[in-house]
Design an enzyme around this catalytic site. Structure first.
Site, mmCIF file in Angstrom:
data_model
loop_
_atom_site.group_PDB
_atom_site.id
_atom_site.type_symbol
_atom_site.label_atom_id
_atom_site.label_comp_id
_atom_site.label_asym_id
_atom_site.label_seq_id
_atom_site.Cartn_x
_atom_site.Cartn_y
_atom_site.Cartn_z
ATOM 1 N N ASP A 13 0.877 -1.147 0.288
ATOM 2 C CA ASP A 13 -0.048 -0.137 0.080
ATOM 3 C C ASP A 13 0.989 1.265 -0.050
ATOM 4 O OD1 ASP A 13 -1.904 2.038 0.337
ATOM 5 O OD2 ASP A 13 -2.496 1.391 2.453
ATOM 6 N N LYS A 76 3.120 11.202 -3.756
ATOM 7 C CA LYS A 76 1.865 10.622 -4.369
ATOM 8 C C LYS A 76 0.906 11.776 -5.102
ATOM 9 C CE LYS A 76 -1.579 7.144 -3.272
ATOM 10 N NZ LYS A 76 -1.892 6.124 -2.151
ATOM 11 N N GLU A 181 -7.262 0.740 -4.171
ATOM 12 C CA GLU A 181 -7.121 0.431 -2.802
ATOM 13 C C GLU A 181 -8.683 0.090 -2.050
ATOM 14 O OE1 GLU A 181 -5.709 4.445 -1.684
ATOM 15 O OE2 GLU A 181 -3.795 3.931 -2.519
ATOM 16 N N ASP A 207 -12.961 4.763 2.092
ATOM 17 C CA ASP A 207 -11.404 5.157 2.260
ATOM 18 C C ASP A 207 -10.937 6.243 2.202
ATOM 19 O OD1 ASP A 207 -8.710 4.697 2.166
ATOM 20 O OD2 ASP A 207 -8.399 3.523 0.553
#
Length: 618
Positions: A13, A76, A181, A207
């Protein structure tokens, strides 16, 4: 753990703020979340550069306040984007490190390493984090790791997914699959609950992480995990809540102390750390203190913030989360009453107001908190990695059917977006559509491929373009076929065929304006190897210096003993004292030596001198 005869496949992850790595242990029939060298099961997605070394993870984050310009995070949020993207222009105002554009409008991070200025891409920073996760896994497994499943936000676009694969390639990893994810989290939840599942079950995954927000609606039936719809925001998460808290206290300091700390990077980094800690505390307390000694110009920050105030300054973002939830259910054409389980994933899902709004939206339904929100995504990725690998006997049997998050199509006359594959179409998928030339006597057609939901093509994201040419002059509306093909990773290929001559051209969308070329990837792989070699060199030097220092301490302690002083010959005492002095001078002048050889060699020299003398005294 005993060494295996083969490498392991792992799930990673790769998070905005924290990353996590997991592996499927077939003999134990379970997933293991792997702890790092600090004993933590998650690792900060931070990379720092100093005059001596490169730091990754906890070590990088711990020194961020002292070295803000050269401590990089949020890679990211940069990956797969253009520098001119308005999101990056807003973000760069909050980052202590500098971001500039290269000639292709690609964002590059300026860092200073060993006295030299370097430009690094988001892919390179992400590759360093991935390499750290690889090393964590290899240290635990005592075996080589090569194959990996990496997770990305469901709403990552094509270029962001490809950039993530590039980052893994630079890190020396083979990406078996990119999965979303929330889908990975659903696997973690579904495997845990599937034994009790009767018939079809609709799972809504919420999420909310450190930098991205995704929701997905899945249906689990027997061994099939089918994603019905996804929605999200690749720029919404815990860091945005932190930013609003930082701005709140900056204004408070300005009001109370008549000073503006917004230009001081070190003060802002220390304040941000305090705000992040306060945010976590407010998840279980109704108020908390925010204290930072000597924050700026000798001024101490000693203030407090209530949960109500935190919710007030972030309510706009919380409401945006609920609007995304509503959009996902609308896209899936499913009533909220049909949802069986609402699963919380991501550290920011612990925020009480978020949970309250979500529970109210689902008419008071209890939220599922049975899985660890920080580890669920890596858990699901590890299961997927095992499924894609050979030799596992006990891995759960499941079929994963995901969807494409954004509509894909081409620009047609009038700058209109003609959708070939609508968003939330199950993947892998292949779709064809017939188009015609827009005027007489054309011998070529340029095909511009876009992704997005806007009616006007140019308002969407241009993925790439190519030409179909070489056919004879044709009348207006002369037909040609366009074929869109999306693989299991969500990677798009587009081909075009002129139907009369059967002349064909195709492209695997490479996003020429943002994606790394093969030459750049090769260069970055070589630089990554150089970085790794320098890291090993530094650690060897540090270990050798520590060993020498410890041995000198041992010698000094030996000389302090009264009975030893009386029995030592004066020549022996002088030799030992002289050797200690030389060692101390060597340690004090550490910057003159770049490797550990000098310290290791002198340690051997000391041992050859000292051990025989010490041996005489038993």
């Amino acid at each position: 753990m005993a060494k295996g005869d083969h490498g392991f496949s792992i799930g990673i992850d790769l998070g905005t703020t924290y990353s996590c790595v997991a592996v499927w242990l077939d003999q134990q029939n379970r997933v293991e979340i792997i702890h790092n060298d600090q004993g933590n099961r998650t690792t900060p997605s931070f990379v720092a550069f100093t005059d001596d070394q490169r730091l990754i993870g906890d070590a990088a984050k711990n020194q961020a306040a002292a070295n803000p310009n050269n401590t990089v995070f949020d890679a990211k949020r940069l990956i797969g984007r253009k520098y001119s993207d308005p999101i990056i222009q807003i973000d760069k105002m909050m980052w202590p490190f500098n971001v500039v554009a290269d000639i292709n409008d690609k964002p590059m991070i300026i860092i200073k390493y060993k006295g030299q200025e370097k430009l690094l891409s988001a892919e390179e920073i992400s590759s360093m984090i991935l390499m750290k996760m690889k090393e964590i896994a290899e240290a635990y497994l005592e075996a080589q790791v090569k194959d990996v499943v990496v997770t990305v936000p469901a709403y990552f676009n094509d270029s962001q997914r490809k950039a993530t694969i590039d980052a893994a390639l630079i890190a020396g990893l083979n990406v078996m699959r990119i999965i979303n994810e929330p889908t990975a989290a659903a696997i973690a939840y579904g495997i845990d609950k599937r034994t009790n599942c009767v018939g079809e079950r609709n799972i809504f995954v919420f999420d909310l992480g450190g930098g991205t927000f995704d929701v997905s609606l899945l249906t689990i039936k027997d061994k099939v995990f089918q994603v019905k719809a996804s929605a999200g925001n690749t720029h919404l998460g815990g860091e945005d809540f932190d930013n609003r808290m930082v701005n709140y206290f900056v204004e408070e300091i300005k009001r109370k102390n008549k000073v503006d700390i917004s230009g001081n990077l070190r003060a802002l980094r220390r304040l941000r750390t305090a705000c992040e800690r306060a945010k976590r505390t407010l998840s279980f307390a109704v108020s908390t203190c925010v204290e930072v000694d000597a924050l700026f110009q000798g001024i101490d920050l000693c203030s407090s913030i209530t949960r109500a105030k935190f919710e007030e300054i972030n309510m706009e973002l919380f409401v945006e989360c609920m609007e995304t939830v509503d959009r996902c259910l609308s896209d899936a054409k499913m009533e909220k009453s049909s949802v069986h389980d609402v699963v919380l994933v991501g550290g920011s899902s612990r925020i009480p107001k978020v949970q309250q709004l979500l529970q109210d939206y689902f008419n008071g339904k209890d939220l599922c908190k049975s899985i660890n929100p920080d580890e669920a995504v890596a858990y699901g990725a590890a299961v997927q990695a095992a499924l894609l690998s050979e030799g596992f006997k006990n891995v759960p049997d499941l079929v994963l059917l995901d969807v494409t998050p954004l509509s894909l199509g081409i620009a047609v006359k009038g700058d209109l977006m003609s959708v070939v594959i609508p968003r939330n179409t199950p993947i892998p998928v292949q779709k064809k559509q017939i188009y015609g030339t827009f005027k007489d006597d054309l011998t070529s057609v340029q095909i511009n491929v876009y992704e997005g939901e806007r009616t006007k093509a140019s308002d969407n994201n241009l993925l790439g373009f190519f030409s179909l040419s070489g056919f004879p002059p044709a009348p207006k509306y002369h037909p040609f076929d366009i074929c869109f093909d999306i693989d299991v990773n969500g990677i798009l290929s587009v081909s075009a065929v002129e139907t009369v001559t059967c002349y064909k051209n195709e492209i695997t969308i490479i996003n020429d304006q943002g994606r790394l070329s093969a030459e750049e990837i090769k260069r970055m792989i070589q630089e990554a190897e150089t970085f790794q070699a320098e890291d090993k060199k530094f650690h060897r030097k540090a270990n050798a210096m520590n060993a020498l220092d410890a041995y000198v301490y041992k010698m000094k302690s030996f000389l302090k003993q009264e009975d030893i002083k009386l029995k030592l010959l004066s020549q022996e005492r002088e030799e030992i004292s002289s050797a200690i002095t030389k060692a101390m001078n060597l340690l004090d002048g550490k910057n003159l030596h770049d490797d550990g050889d000098v310290f290791e060699d002198y340690l051997k020299e000391l041992a050859n001198l000292f051990e025989p003398i010490m041996g005489k005294f038993g």
